[in-house]
Structures are given as C-alpha cells and as structure tokens.
Design an enzyme around this catalytic site. Structure first.
Site, PDB file in Angstrom:
ATOM      1  N   ASP A  96      -6.591  -6.099  -5.811  1.00 24.29           N
ATOM      2  CA  ASP A  96      -6.125  -5.047  -6.716  1.00 24.29           C
ATOM      3  C   ASP A  96      -6.052  -5.532  -8.160  1.00 24.29           C
ATOM      4  O   ASP A  96      -6.150  -4.730  -9.091  1.00 24.29           O
ATOM      5  CB  ASP A  96      -4.734  -4.562  -6.286  1.00 24.29           C
ATOM      6  CG  ASP A  96      -4.801  -3.513  -5.189  1.00 24.29           C
ATOM      7  OD1 ASP A  96      -5.913  -3.068  -4.855  1.00 24.29           O
ATOM      8  OD2 ASP A  96      -3.735  -3.152  -4.660  1.00 24.29           O
ATOM      9  N   GLN A 117       0.828  -1.206   0.000  1.00 21.52           N
ATOM     10  CA  GLN A 117       0.000   0.000   0.000  1.00 21.52           C
ATOM     11  C   GLN A 117       0.859   1.252   0.000  1.00 21.52           C
ATOM     12  O   GLN A 117       0.593   2.231  -0.695  1.00 21.52           O
ATOM     13  CB  GLN A 117      -0.901   0.000   1.234  1.00 21.52           C
ATOM     14  CG  GLN A 117      -1.932   1.107   1.225  1.00 21.52           C
ATOM     15  CD  GLN A 117      -2.855   1.006   0.037  1.00 21.52           C
ATOM     16  OE1 GLN A 117      -3.559   0.037  -0.152  1.00 21.52           O
ATOM     17  NE2 GLN A 117      -2.827   2.009  -0.823  1.00 21.52           N
ATOM     18  N   HIS A 141     -52.627  18.861  -6.840  1.00 20.65           N
ATOM     19  CA  HIS A 141     -52.325  17.439  -6.645  1.00 20.65           C
ATOM     20  C   HIS A 141     -53.601  16.682  -6.289  1.00 20.65           C
ATOM     21  O   HIS A 141     -53.877  15.597  -6.806  1.00 20.65           O
ATOM     22  CB  HIS A 141     -51.291  17.266  -5.526  1.00 20.65           C
ATOM     23  CG  HIS A 141     -49.875  17.506  -5.940  1.00 20.65           C
ATOM     24  ND1 HIS A 141     -49.409  18.743  -6.299  1.00 20.65           N
ATOM     25  CD2 HIS A 141     -48.815  16.652  -6.055  1.00 20.65           C
ATOM     26  CE1 HIS A 141     -48.131  18.664  -6.612  1.00 20.65           C
ATOM     27  NE2 HIS A 141     -47.741  17.408  -6.473  1.00 20.65           N
ATOM     28  N   HIS A 164       2.180   3.072  -3.183  1.00 17.60           N
ATOM     29  CA  HIS A 164       1.292   3.826  -4.073  1.00 17.60           C
ATOM     30  C   HIS A 164       1.687   5.283  -4.154  1.00 17.60           C
ATOM     31  O   HIS A 164       1.690   5.884  -5.223  1.00 17.60           O
ATOM     32  CB  HIS A 164      -0.163   3.723  -3.593  1.00 17.60           C
ATOM     33  CG  HIS A 164      -0.905   2.569  -4.179  1.00 17.60           C
ATOM     34  ND1 HIS A 164      -1.119   2.442  -5.534  1.00 17.60           N
ATOM     35  CD2 HIS A 164      -1.497   1.493  -3.607  1.00 17.60           C
ATOM     36  CE1 HIS A 164      -1.805   1.334  -5.769  1.00 17.60           C
ATOM     37  NE2 HIS A 164      -2.040   0.741  -4.620  1.00 17.60           N
ATOM     38  N   GLU A 198     -10.134   2.029   3.318  1.00 15.20           N
ATOM     39  CA  GLU A 198     -10.375   1.605   1.935  1.00 15.20           C
ATOM     40  C   GLU A 198     -10.198   0.094   1.827  1.00 15.20           C
ATOM     41  O   GLU A 198     -11.043  -0.614   1.274  1.00 15.20           O
ATOM     42  CB  GLU A 198      -9.393   2.328   1.016  1.00 15.20           C
ATOM     43  CG  GLU A 198      -9.497   1.922  -0.445  1.00 15.20           C
ATOM     44  CD  GLU A 198      -8.360   2.475  -1.285  1.00 15.20           C
ATOM     45  OE1 GLU A 198      -8.489   2.443  -2.525  1.00 15.20           O
ATOM     46  OE2 GLU A 198      -7.330   2.923  -0.721  1.00 15.20           O
ATOM     47  N   HIS A 199      -9.079  -0.406   2.323  1.00 11.93           N
ATOM     48  CA  HIS A 199      -8.804  -1.846   2.358  1.00 11.93           C
ATOM     49  C   HIS A 199      -8.652  -2.278   3.810  1.00 11.93           C
ATOM     50  O   HIS A 199      -7.932  -1.638   4.579  1.00 11.93           O
ATOM     51  CB  HIS A 199      -7.496  -2.175   1.631  1.00 11.93           C
ATOM     52  CG  HIS A 199      -7.408  -1.655   0.236  1.00 11.93           C
ATOM     53  ND1 HIS A 199      -6.803  -0.439  -0.070  1.00 11.93           N
ATOM     54  CD2 HIS A 199      -7.837  -2.161  -0.945  1.00 11.93           C
ATOM     55  CE1 HIS A 199      -6.866  -0.241  -1.371  1.00 11.93           C
ATOM     56  NE2 HIS A 199      -7.484  -1.260  -1.932  1.00 11.93           N
TER      57      HIS A 199
END
Length: 429
Positions: free
Chosen positions: A356, A255, A415, A258, A322-323
């Site tokens: 991934d 990770q 209405h 990245h 996220e993960h």
C-alpha cells in the site's frame, strides 16, 4: 467474525459474493451530476462543492502559495518517508519499460509496436477521513515516467476550502501539472468533459466511493478511458500452521478500516489458528481509532476452514481478491496455483501495508472479482501501444495472393483490389 468450517462445496460460490451497498437510484443521481457539469461547467462544480463539501470556493485551482504553505506544514520525517516510497515505486515501474523489437513475419514484411504516452490524464484522490496521498505516488510516478504531458489531480476540499497539505506536497513532488479542489462525481465529470477552468483528459484513474465509481463507469461510455472497474477494497489471507495469529489479525483489520463495505477473509485448514485469529481480531479492534468503521467491515467478513491447501487456493481463485496474503513460512509452495489476484504478498512479513505504501508495487488494483480479468495499474496504464508495419515489394509479392483470396472470400473486392493493383505494377516492371 464468523468461522465457517468445511461448508458444502455447492455453497462456496455464494461465499465469493461481495457486500452490496444500497445503490437504488445511484445511476440517475450520478448521471444528473454529469449532465449538469457538462452544461454549466465551473458554476455547477461550485454549486456541488457547496452542497456536498459544505464550502463556498472562490477558485477551484490550488495556487502556488497554497503549495508552498503545504510544503512547510509537512514534517520532514514524513517527507523522507514519502521520498523513500517514491524511490521504490519509481524503481519498480522503471523495470516495466521494454524495447519493442522489429519482427519480420515474412521476407519483406516488418511489424513492430511503439509505446506512446496518454497525453492528458486525470487523477482522482479521495480526501475525507483518510486522505490517500499514497495513491498520488501510485498514479503520479508512473504517469510522469510514461511521459504524460498533462497530469491533473482532483481532490475534495475541507470545510475551510483547503486541501490536506500532505496531498499537495506529494502531488508537487511527483510532478502533477494542476491540482483542483473538487471531489465526488462532479470531479469525474469535470475531468471527462472539461470546464472553463478544468481541462478535459483522455483517461481517469484513481479510487473513490460509489458515486465516483459510478461516474467513472458512465464517462467511460462517453469515450473517456478509466483505469479499471472498482468496488470496495478487500483482502484474502491464506494461512497455514506457521502463521502468526497476531500478524494475520492485523492484516485483516488494516483492510477493514478502509470502509464499512470492505471485506477481510481468512482461509485456512487449521481450526485452532482460525479461533486464535478471531480472538486477536477482537482484541486489536478495540484499540483502533477507526473501530466503528472496521467493526462494520468485520461483520461482513468471515473465516473459512477447509480440508486442504488445494481447496484454499481454489476458493481464493474463485474469489479473485484484490490483495492476497500467503501467511506461511513456505509461501512459494502456493505460487504456482495462484491465477486470480490483484497483488500477492508472500510470507509472514509481507503485510499488505508494504504494498500500500512503500515496497514499490502499485496499490491501485482490481476489486470485486475483477482480478479474474484485469491487472492493477502499471506503467502500461499510462501508454498506448501503436502498431507499425512496413511492406516492401518483396513482401507484397509474398503475402499478396493470400490477401486477395481472403478478401474475395469475405466479399470485400476493394480490399482485394488494393493488393491487385500493386501486384500488377510489380509484374509490369
């Protein structure tokens, strides 16, 4: 990588805060790009490509000749790997197709939903030091499966005005309609507003740097849908005594590489494991080609040692990663307590890299705590749900009086009258 042991409960919330980049003036800079592209179209795109990518382009559209050349440049073993991933992603997303049933809410009143593809979608794929061709699979496969008529892709060119051949091969494989050599906020502007060459789209999906992210945020205010809010990528690992320190360290670093603003956290109740993982991280870090990037991310990351597994889950849910990796021989014991996470990886062999690339789940996921209220990309990201209803004479008789009373109570007499005129006709028959 610091180890924080049993911090005061009041300080846990502060540990969920992400790394903040210096984004002073970001909105103004990106807004300027959007405005210029909207007004000057292709001319602005070419000017920004020269300024930011260092290349002068004759044309923005990738040609068929370039696609053929790219296919010949990609090794067969990589092509087969991509096809394997494509197959698994297709299987998983095909399972998300559902038939909507017609529901009779009251006798004579039938309601149902229909899934309709978003006609035109735009995919943004980062290039640079890590050309994310895997993201083309994650976005292109469900877009094609959903039935999107037009799928365009933007990705930045290199200094020679070329696009990474694996990106081109993968885009062709999944059925992307057109590919353009455009990166950054200017690519988002082009897809949002359209230019002489680039068609506008109705929804934009895909990751990017802070300029791309801000551009997506701003065009959303102009009526162009986006996949989700985004920030730097992140992982949180919950590990027990059965975890393998080498595996955990590898997951944290996968990770961290990245980007320098990525975050990789370990949460555990085992102090010895924490120390072993920190040692292993440093050992593996020295072997990485992207060491400089990963090192900065690790400096912004930490290990958290808590008293029990309930506290580990509680912190994870507050962080909303996220993960989320559950590094344990018995990961199932954690499942019931997970409420905030983009994608979850269960067991010591379920590394984030699987998701991934090739397990089949989607890797375009909510970051920066948005897993509290957003889902990752799925087949539903490429369709709209249109509701239908059919009301018969019997139906209007059954619900008409209730509608009249409710409309009158809101002061909306027109209405009410839409019901009244129908009921009178039915009574006069």
């Amino acid at each position: 990588m610091n180890i924080i042991t049993n911090p005061d409960k009041s300080s846990l919330q502060s540990l969920t805060k992400r790394v903040l980049l210096n984004n002073e003036g970001l909105t103004e800079k990106v807004q300027s790009v959007l405005s210029k592209v909207k007004i000057k179209g292709d001319t602005a795109i070419k000017e920004y490509t020269k300024q930011f990518d260092g290349v002068v382009l004759d044309g923005l559209l990738v040609s068929n000749e370039e696609l053929i050349e790219a296919e010949n440049l990609v090794e067969n073993c990589l092509k087969e790997a991509i096809k394997l991933a494509q197959s698994n992603i297709l299987k998983f997303h095909t399972s998300q197709i559902s038939e909507e049933s017609i529901v009779e809410t009251t006798e004579g009143v039938n309601c149902w939903r229909k899934s309709v593809p978003v006609e035109k979608v735009g995919l943004y794929i980062p290039g640079g030091s890590a050309p994310l061709f895997s993201t083309i699979l994650m976005l292109g496969v469900p877009a094609k499966l959903a039935g999107c008529e037009e799928i365009i892709l933007c990705t930045p060119p290199n200094k020679e005005g070329k696009v990474n051949p694996v990106i081109l091969y993968t885009a062709s494989l999944v059925g992307v309609t057109k590919i353009f050599k455009i990166g950054g906020a200017q690519a988002i502007a082009a897809m949002a507003f359209g230019t002489e060459t680039i068609p506008n789209v109705y929804k934009i999906l895909g990751p990017g740097n802070q300029f791309v992210t801000k551009a997506k945020e701003l065009v959303q205010q102009k009526g162009v849908a986006i996949d989700m809010p985004a920030g730097p990528s992140e992982v949180l690992v919950i590990a027990d005594e059965t975890a393998n320190p080498e595996y955990v360290a590898a997951d944290l670093l996968s990770q961290a590489e990245h980007g320098p603003d990525s975050q990789a956290l370990l949460v555990t109740i085992n102090e010895n494991l924490a120390k072993d993982v920190v040692e292993e991280v440093q050992k593996q870090l020295n072997q990485l080609p992207r060491k400089e990037i990963a090192e900065k991310a690790i400096a912004n990351s930490f290990v958290l040692v808590l008293e029990n597994e309930e506290e580990c889950l509680e912190f994870s849910n507050k962080y909303a990663p996220e993960h989320l990796i559950i590094a344990s021989d018995s990961p199932e014991k954690f499942i019931g307590g997970i409420v905030n996470a983009g994608s979850v990886f269960l067991g010591n062999y379920s590394c984030e890299s699987a998701g991934d690339y090739a397990s089949g789940t989607n890797h375009t996921l909510p970051t920066n705590g948005f897993a509290r209220n957003y889902s990752g990309v799925s087949l539903d990201s490429f369709v709209k749900k249109i509701t239908f209803q059919k009301v018969t004479k019997t139906g209007i008789k059954n619900i008409g009086n209730a509608i009249e009373l409710m409309a009158s109570a809101e002061g909306l007499e027109a209405h009410k009258n839409a019901i009244t005129v129908r009921l009178k006709d039915i009574e006069n028959v």
